[in-house]
Design a protein around this motif. Structure first.
Motif, PDB file in Angstrom:
ATOM      1  N   TYR A 114       6.386 -12.533  -1.854  1.00 34.78           N
ATOM      2  CA  TYR A 114       5.387 -12.256  -2.898  1.00 34.78           C
ATOM      3  C   TYR A 114       6.046 -12.214  -4.272  1.00 34.78           C
ATOM      4  CZ  TYR A 114       2.348  -9.203  -5.725  1.00 34.78           C
ATOM      5  OH  TYR A 114       1.595  -8.653  -6.739  1.00 34.78           O
ATOM      6  N   GLN A 115       7.180 -11.521  -4.372  1.00 31.18           N
ATOM      7  CA  GLN A 115       7.889 -11.440  -5.651  1.00 31.18           C
ATOM      8  C   GLN A 115       8.376 -12.817  -6.094  1.00 31.18           C
ATOM      9  OE1 GLN A 115      10.683  -8.293  -4.408  1.00 31.18           O
ATOM     10  NE2 GLN A 115       9.905  -7.110  -6.134  1.00 31.18           N
ATOM     11  N   THR A 121       0.565  -4.489  -4.604  1.00 32.34           N
ATOM     12  CA  THR A 121       0.409  -5.875  -5.046  1.00 32.34           C
ATOM     13  C   THR A 121      -0.789  -5.989  -5.981  1.00 32.34           C
ATOM     14  OG1 THR A 121      -0.962  -6.420  -3.114  1.00 32.34           O
ATOM     15  CG2 THR A 121       1.413  -6.810  -2.922  1.00 32.34           C
ATOM     16  N   ILE A 140       4.457  -0.363  -0.926  1.00 34.06           N
ATOM     17  CA  ILE A 140       4.270  -1.737  -1.396  1.00 34.06           C
ATOM     18  C   ILE A 140       2.926  -1.865  -2.107  1.00 34.06           C
ATOM     19  CG2 ILE A 140       3.852  -4.103  -0.640  1.00 34.06           C
ATOM     20  CD1 ILE A 140       5.998  -3.803   1.387  1.00 34.06           C
ATOM     21  N   TYR A 148       6.857  -9.217   1.257  1.00 31.45           N
ATOM     22  CA  TYR A 148       6.852  -8.709  -0.106  1.00 31.45           C
ATOM     23  C   TYR A 148       7.919  -9.421  -0.945  1.00 31.45           C
ATOM     24  CZ  TYR A 148       6.782  -5.435  -4.016  1.00 31.45           C
ATOM     25  OH  TYR A 148       6.683  -4.885  -5.268  1.00 31.45           O
ATOM     26  N   LEU A 193       0.614 -11.219   3.876  1.00 30.44           N
ATOM     27  CA  LEU A 193       0.611  -9.768   3.682  1.00 30.44           C
ATOM     28  C   LEU A 193      -0.560  -9.112   4.418  1.00 30.44           C
ATOM     29  CD1 LEU A 193       1.549  -9.583  -0.107  1.00 30.44           C
ATOM     30  CD2 LEU A 193       2.893  -8.643   1.781  1.00 30.44           C
TER      31      LEU A 193
END
Length: 467
Positions: free
Chosen positions: A455-456, A274, A272, A452, A389
């Motif tokens: 997050y997207q 970011t 992952i 995640y 996160l």
């Protein structure tokens, strides 16, 4: 070493035979299926078709109009016949309308209707009507067309929003299903351990090495762990049903994933990646469909405001028309005519246009504040997802350490029991603690991948799925 210890408990025997097993179900397959067949997305796609239809309808405001009027006087002092055909063509050029036509009036007419009479072959005419004030810069046709064009963008952003939400929820359901599979594997592994040592315990009881209640305690442990397996199996079935809502077959129907399609483990959390928080915020503001939709809606409303403000002006229209008789006329005179007209229309109170302009102006201001609020909400969501996160990564690190310690304690307690220095009660407690630690690590991993997915969605992107 820690990572190896972590995955030791997760790499448990498969629930089905590898021979003939269906392929492992990946997140990409689920998301791709949802994007193609999820009913919510198909409904959003139809909203795009609605917007396309509304654009076509607004373009119809510029369609060529054919009119025909026929009248016969069949009884009375004057008998005559009138035929009139005209064509009108509105344009977007300053609201100008071109027109032309042909009319024919033959028979007897009173003197005051002399202009109704034409030559034997009729009269051809052509002309133009040009707004000089109201409807010059913008009129209802052009405003509707522009708003319909913006409306297509709004529908597109609505679809993007539905796509982001469907992708996020499909990801959630997928990781819930994978976590349920890990839970079942841990429960099955603990049950297998208790069942495998049951025979040895009974032999030691028979030999007088340990008391009878140790065998009874192990039997209790088997029953308890069987109950955990049943509960885990139920949770796996439940999450599979929820996942089938997004994973669909070629016909668009929900399909139920089997246990054999479960991946053996979660992907490596290190996979992952970011952006930093500042860059993520900028990406989110640029990509989120909610913000883009509000910006387009503001343009739609601004167009309506401009139109309504224009409607408060007087209507001053210039018209020019030329006419020419064709063929033989009754009085043997062919008329060639040119008309110039100025039409003025001034509503004295202006309440209709003023009221609509007030509504449009208020909506423009409302959308401005809505856009500001949405941008602030996006900023908060970006900060929140980064906080989530960060927290789940710390939780993952701690649960890894806990699992490593629990595994060492369980192995040590088993060794002490084999040497007669401990009881089965402590062995069971250590094994349950190891299983709980494994579940906590799996839950932390699932939380990381769910975060995640958030997050997207917060950034407004659908790329880089993790499998």
């Amino acid at each position: 070493m820690v990572k190896a210890a972590i995955f030791m408990i997760l790499l448990l025997p498969a629930l089905v035979s590898a021979a003939g097993a269906p392929p492992i179900l990946t997140l990409d397959r689920v998301v791709s299926s949802a994007q193609q067949s999820f009913p919510g997305l198909l409904a959003a796609e139809q909203r795009k078709q609605v917007a396309a239809g509304e654009l076509t309808a607004s373009e119809g405001g510029f369609d060529t109009l054919l009119k025909a009027q026929n009248r016969w006087s069949v009884a009375g002092l004057y008998e005559n016949q009138n035929n009139d055909i005209s064509v009108e063509q509105p344009t977007a050029l300053w609201g100008t309308t071109f027109f032309g036509g042909w009319r024919r009036g033959v028979g007897d007419y009173p003197l005051y209707e002399g202009k109704s009479q034409t030559a034997q072959s009729g009269e051809a005419r052509i002309g133009v009507n040009v707004p000089l004030w109201r409807n010059r810069d913008i009129d209802r046709r052009r405003a509707s067309l522009q708003q319909a064009e913006w409306g297509q963008l709004v529908a597109g952003h609505d679809y993007e929003l539905a796509l982001l939400e469907a992708t996020r929820m499909a990801s959630y359901r997928y990781w819930d299903w994978v976590l349920a599979g890990q839970r079942l594997r841990v429960a099955s592994h603990l049950l297998q351990i208790a069942e495998q040592r049951d025979k040895g315990i009974r032999e030691r009881v028979a030999a007088g090495d340990i008391p009878d209640f140790e065998a009874l305690d192990n039997r209790r442990a088997i029953i308890e762990r069987q109950e955990r397996v049943v509960a885990a199996q139920r949770l796996l079935e439940q999450t599979a049903l929820q996942l089938s809502f997004y994973w669909r077959d070629a016909d668009g129907q929900p399909q139920l994933p089997s246990a054999g399609q479960l991946p053996e483990r979660f992907p490596d959390p290190v996979s992952i990646k970011t952006l930093d928080a500042a860059e993520a915020l900028q990406v989110s503001l640029n990509h989120r469909p909610e913000a883009k939709r509000l910006a387009v809606q503001a343009k739609q409303t601004q167009t309506e405001l401009e139109f309504q403000q224009n409607q408060r002006a007087p209507a001053v229209d210039l018209s020019v028309m030329a006419a020419n008789d064709i063929g033989h006329s009754k009085d043997k005179i062919n008329r060639n005519e040119l008309y110039v007209g100025l039409n003025i229309d001034i509503p004295l109170q202006q309440r209709a246009a003023s009221g609509r302009a007030q509504v449009a102006a208020a909506n423009v201001r409302r959308l401005k504040w809505d856009k500001q609020l949405q941008e602030e909400r996006i900023a908060v969501e970006v900060k929140d997802v980064f906080s989530a996160l960060s927290a789940v990564r710390k939780r993952l690190s701690l649960s890894a350490e806990q699992l490593n310690a629990a595994e060492q304690l369980a192995d040590g307690e088993q060794t002490r029991f084999d040497l007669g220095e401990s009881t089965l009660l402590f062995v069971n407690l250590r094994e349950i603690a190891k299983g709980d630690a494994a579940l906590q690590y799996a839950e932390a991993t699932a939380s990381l991948f769910r975060s995640y997915a958030d997050y997207q969605a917060v950034l407004g992107v659908q790329e880089h799925y993790v499998d």
